[in-house]
Design an enzyme around this catalytic site. Structure first.
Site, PDB file in Angstrom:
ATOM      1  N   HIS A  98       0.821  -1.216   0.000  1.00 22.69           N
ATOM      2  CA  HIS A  98       0.000   0.000   0.000  1.00 22.69           C
ATOM      3  C   HIS A  98       0.858   1.270   0.000  1.00 22.69           C
ATOM      4  O   HIS A  98       0.734   2.093  -0.913  1.00 22.69           O
ATOM      5  CB  HIS A  98      -1.001  -0.040   1.168  1.00 22.69           C
ATOM      6  CG  HIS A  98      -1.511   1.294   1.594  1.00 22.69           C
ATOM      7  ND1 HIS A  98      -2.358   2.041   0.807  1.00 22.69           N
ATOM      8  CD2 HIS A  98      -1.276   2.030   2.702  1.00 22.69           C
ATOM      9  CE1 HIS A  98      -2.636   3.182   1.425  1.00 22.69           C
ATOM     10  NE2 HIS A  98      -1.986   3.202   2.575  1.00 22.69           N
ATOM     11  N   HIS A 156       4.615   6.294   5.324  1.00 21.34           N
ATOM     12  CA  HIS A 156       3.539   7.063   5.938  1.00 21.34           C
ATOM     13  C   HIS A 156       2.735   6.332   7.006  1.00 21.34           C
ATOM     14  O   HIS A 156       2.127   6.971   7.851  1.00 21.34           O
ATOM     15  CB  HIS A 156       2.617   7.680   4.875  1.00 21.34           C
ATOM     16  CG  HIS A 156       1.568   6.739   4.342  1.00 21.34           C
ATOM     17  ND1 HIS A 156       1.752   5.987   3.222  1.00 21.34           N
ATOM     18  CD2 HIS A 156       0.323   6.431   4.791  1.00 21.34           C
ATOM     19  CE1 HIS A 156       0.675   5.259   2.989  1.00 21.34           C
ATOM     20  NE2 HIS A 156      -0.212   5.504   3.940  1.00 21.34           N
ATOM     21  N   GLU A 214       2.193   5.162  12.803  1.00 21.35           N
ATOM     22  CA  GLU A 214       0.882   4.885  13.370  1.00 21.35           C
ATOM     23  C   GLU A 214       0.641   3.385  13.551  1.00 21.35           C
ATOM     24  O   GLU A 214       0.059   2.965  14.536  1.00 21.35           O
ATOM     25  CB  GLU A 214      -0.186   5.508  12.452  1.00 21.35           C
ATOM     26  CG  GLU A 214      -1.572   5.611  13.037  1.00 21.35           C
ATOM     27  CD  GLU A 214      -1.668   6.545  14.231  1.00 21.35           C
ATOM     28  OE1 GLU A 214      -0.695   7.255  14.520  1.00 21.35           O
ATOM     29  OE2 GLU A 214      -2.727   6.533  14.880  1.00 21.35           O
ATOM     30  N   ASP A 215       1.119   2.585  12.607  1.00 20.22           N
ATOM     31  CA  ASP A 215       0.733   1.172  12.595  1.00 20.22           C
ATOM     32  C   ASP A 215       1.844   0.187  12.958  1.00 20.22           C
ATOM     33  O   ASP A 215       1.596  -1.013  13.017  1.00 20.22           O
ATOM     34  CB  ASP A 215       0.196   0.786  11.203  1.00 20.22           C
ATOM     35  CG  ASP A 215      -1.080   1.536  10.866  1.00 20.22           C
ATOM     36  OD1 ASP A 215      -1.698   2.070  11.811  1.00 20.22           O
ATOM     37  OD2 ASP A 215      -1.448   1.594   9.687  1.00 20.22           O
ATOM     38  N   ASP A 254      -2.735   8.752  -0.354  1.00 20.38           N
ATOM     39  CA  ASP A 254      -3.099   7.634   0.518  1.00 20.38           C
ATOM     40  C   ASP A 254      -4.588   7.324   0.361  1.00 20.38           C
ATOM     41  O   ASP A 254      -5.001   6.180   0.143  1.00 20.38           O
ATOM     42  CB  ASP A 254      -2.764   8.033   1.967  1.00 20.38           C
ATOM     43  CG  ASP A 254      -3.182   6.994   2.982  1.00 20.38           C
ATOM     44  OD1 ASP A 254      -3.045   5.789   2.694  1.00 20.38           O
ATOM     45  OD2 ASP A 254      -3.631   7.392   4.080  1.00 20.38           O
ATOM     46  N   ASP A 305     -24.859  20.310 -22.230  1.00 13.10           N
ATOM     47  CA  ASP A 305     -23.404  20.347 -22.401  1.00 13.10           C
ATOM     48  C   ASP A 305     -22.682  19.277 -21.593  1.00 13.10           C
ATOM     49  O   ASP A 305     -22.273  19.495 -20.476  1.00 13.10           O
ATOM     50  CB  ASP A 305     -22.833  21.743 -22.078  1.00 13.10           C
ATOM     51  CG  ASP A 305     -23.367  22.277 -20.771  1.00 13.10           C
ATOM     52  OD1 ASP A 305     -24.371  21.728 -20.267  1.00 13.10           O
ATOM     53  OD2 ASP A 305     -22.789  23.233 -20.245  1.00 13.10           O
TER      54      ASP A 305
HETATM   55 MN    MN Z   1      -2.165   4.559   4.363  1.00 15.12          MN
END
Ligand code: MN
Length: 721
Positions: A48, A72, A76-77, A139, A260
């Site tokens: 990812h 990124h 956090e993970d 992301d 249009d």
């Molecule tokens: Mn992500």
């Protein structure tokens, strides 16, 4: 799924000078840290961030942004720390990854439709570096591209709605039109698959016969401009499915009525040719009124430049035409990202046509000078909303507050009752002082208590009008109730002096004479000194002859004088916790001094008496807690410097003892104002001495000095016996 070599190749295509080791290092780091984690698709998680990096490489972003994209999700993970990133990838990347992580944290908050605008502002305000937002959008784009792997339909719909309400407008805001369109189209597919399907079918039906129309129109326009010597690159396309759908909804029309659905883009060499081409087109075809916009002379706030017009075109169809130069075209496609595209290669390539790139070069200069992010954003015409701060309630509501807002402001923003009962606050799960400043994205929880009331000290640090007005109103009400208690006591005293039974009913009969709405008004008027208690009595009993003709006792006169002196509002009160203008005197039983802990007692007819907290007299008021006021000394620079301290002294009955005593007191800065011999025996005299002193410390010095004096037997402070 792209591999490392592919990503590096992609970057090298626009940045041949790339030091690929840094990409390889980031790639290996992410792969190792995300080891064992998988995406909903079943793929290893690290694919990812690598895909996200690929999206940013498509936008030709600088190396720091690409590396940030790869890393990124590590903060956090995974167990990776800020320090790790700093050591391995440097300050810039660590700061950027941290910025993206902050956005990821607020992303977990669910936000309802009407709060979307606030949420967008919050995201912008938190993206201190525009590259943080670029990574976040990339992301989101990859997550949207893979959203179909998520099993739960509700979750898919929630994410799609959020994308539509928050991230697509943000992408548009900073000029990322392609990303905006893709985000919208993907969201549309999850939120309203049937509508998207039917528009797709209609478009492909039209396309069968329509290919020729688009082609014919392009050919006609090319010939028209070519005859005038304008070399133009013309492209035509259908509008996006989502924008067609929006238009059908907005105008409440069917697909057939939608005229249009085609838009054409005319890209020419320079600005002069833009206007020339416009003149030719307007000369050849009828224009649709109200659709002409010149964003070249007046660029959009995000820097977008182009001329927009709509005409009834060669095939008698309404067509939208955008006219721009190739530089404008590139900028419009990439938006603000164009300015972050790899600097070095760009500079070399573009140096010759520096003039057209002045805007971009100015931006790059600003960035290179490492000016503050807010300055950069101001110069890229991004609004930053720095006068506001956005915080979350425990339920996830997004609350907008003025900058420098505190938990008290937050509490009042939730509800005035929450503000009034606020006793404490948790910010991001931790107890925080009520005057602490809130930051963007903070989660705030207010702790309330049933018996809490607003504190006047809150007024000093709140910044929102709502909080301030509620606190003020409460203080006014509280003052009124104190005045009213005091006024009632004063009136009762008059009744008592005149030997009448006090009744509230009697007072309610004379409200009109004092322009009062109710008896409380009358009491408050007396307490605050606007109404004289005796006048009220006279109004109730007009014919009554006063029994109070006799002069008040000396003691009462003195206390009255003291009270009046204290009531003089031109002088600051030495006591905090009293209403300015309230009658006040020091109790003669305990003679409180600055430094003593004190309490105020509302007395009948004499205002508030100040006692030391250990004064024996206070026992008399134990049953009437409503008369107790919480007060303290005001030891500010304006505080009066002299107070009376009372001493109980026993001295030996010998020649010169009294002289020694007064000398010792005088030498220690005390000034005797009253001295009384309370009992004499053959050997000892008991005395009471009042001395002017500054505070308890001063008095204690005098006591200590006296204790060291041979003829003094005992010295103590009078305790109100
Ligand atoms: Mn992500």
């Amino acid at each position: 799924m792209i591999e490392q070599a592919e990503l590096i190749g992609q970057i090298k295509a626009y940045n041949p000078a790339l030091e690929q080791e840094i990409i390889a290092k980031a790639y290996d780091f992410a792969k190792e840290k995300h080891e064992g984690q998988t995406r909903s698709s079943g793929e290893p998680y690290y694919t990812h961030p690598v895909e996200v990096a690929g999206i940013l490489a498509d936008m030709r972003m600088d190396t720091a942004t690409i590396v940030t994209a790869i890393l990124h999700d590590t903060l956090e993970d995974t167990e990776a720390t800020y320090k790790d990133l700093q050591t391995l990838f440097g300050d810039e990347v660590a700061r950027l990854v941290n910025g993206v992580s902050k956005l990821t944290r607020i992303e977990s908050q669910t936000v309802e439709g009407k709060q979307a605008e606030n949420f967008r502002k919050l995201v912008l305000a938190m993206s201190e570096d525009i590259r943080v937002l670029l990574v976040k959008l990339a992301d989101r784009l990859h997550n949207m591209r893979t959203l179909h792997h998520i099993k739960k339909p509700e979750k898919r719909r929630r994410i799609a709605r959020e994308t539509l309400e928050i991230y697509a407008p943000l992408a548009e805001r900073i000029g990322l039109h392609k990303i905006k369109e893709e985000l919208e189209d993907l969201s549309f597919g999850h939120l309203n698959p049937e509508a998207r399907e039917s528009i797709t079918n209609r478009l492909s039906y039209l396309r069968k016969e329509g290919t020729t129309i688009v082609k014919t129109i392009i050919d006609t326009l090319e010939k028209l401009l070519g005859d005038q010597g304008i070399k133009a690159e013309i492209t035509g396309r259908e509008k996006t499915r989502y924008s067609i759908w929006r238009k059908m909804q907005r105008k409440n029309i069917s697909f057939e009525q939608l005229s249009d659905i085609m838009a054409f883009r005319v890209v020419v060499g320079d600005v002069g040719q833009c206007y020339h081409a416009l003149g030719m087109i307007h000369g050849a075809y009828p224009t649709v009124p109200g659709r002409f916009k010149d964003y070249i002379s007046t660029p959009k706030p995000n820097g977008y430049r182009s001329i927009h017009t709509t005409v009834i075109g060669p095939e008698k169809q309404r067509i939208e035409i955008q006219i721009r130069t190739s530089e404008m075209h590139e900028e419009a496609d990439l938006g603000v990202a164009a300015h972050w595209a790899y600097k070095q290669g760009r500079k070399k390539a573009r140096l010759k046509d520096a003039k057209e790139y002045r805007w971009m070069r100015e931006l790059l200069d600003i960035i290179e000078q490492e000016s503050k992010p807010e300055e950069f954003l101001e110069n890229t015409k991004m609004e930053l909303f720095q006068d506001q701060v956005y915080v979350f309630s425990p339920r996830g509501d997004l609350i907008e507050l003025p900058n420098a807002a505190t938990p008290i402001d937050f509490a009042y923003a939730i509800h005035s009752a929450v503000g009034d009962k606020c006793v404490g606050a948790k910010v991001n799960g931790r107890i925080a002082p009520l005057n602490s400043k809130l930051h963007n994205g903070d989660q705030v929880e207010i702790i309330t208590a049933k018996n809490q009331t607003p504190s006047p000290t809150w007024e000093r640090f709140v910044v929102s009008g709502k909080a301030r007005s509620h606190i003020r109103r409460f203080i006014r009400q509280q003052q009124r109730s104190q005045y009213s208690q005091l006024g009632k006591a004063m009136l009762e005293k008059v009744f008592q002096q005149e030997n009448y039974q006090f009744t509230e009913k009697a007072v309610s009969g004379i409200l009109g004479q004092f322009r009062a709405e109710d008896v409380e008004d009358v009491y408050a008027g007396i307490g605050s000194g606007h109404i004289v208690a005796r006048d009220v009595f006279k109004a109730i009993f007009p014919g009554h002859k006063s029994e109070m003709a006799k002069k008040p006792s000396d003691a009462e006169a003195e206390e009255g004088a003291q009270a009046r002196k204290a009531a003089d509002t031109s002088k600051p009160l030495p006591i905090k916790g009293l209403i300015p203008g309230m009658a006040m005197h020091y109790a003669r039983c305990c003679h409180p001094l600055p430094g003593d802990r004190i309490v105020g007692i509302v007395t009948s007819g004499k205002g508030v008496s100040i006692h030391t907290i250990d004064c024996d007299t206070l026992e008399n008021f134990a049953d009437t807690p409503e008369r107790w006021l919480d007060v303290s000394w005001d030891e500010g620079p304006d505080a009066p410097e002299s107070h009376i301290g009372r001493l109980e002294v026993v001295i030996a009955n010998e020649p010169g003892a009294l002289g020694t005593l007064s000398t010792v007191i005088g030498r220690n800065g005390g000034n005797i104002t009253n001295l009384k011999i309370t009992s004499r025996s053959l050997d000892f005299w008991d005395m009471m001495i009042d001395v002017y002193v500054n505070d308890t410390k001063h008095l204690n010095n005098i006591i200590a000095a006296l204790r060291a004096t041979p003829s003094v037997v005992t010295v103590d402070r009078a305790r109100g016996r």
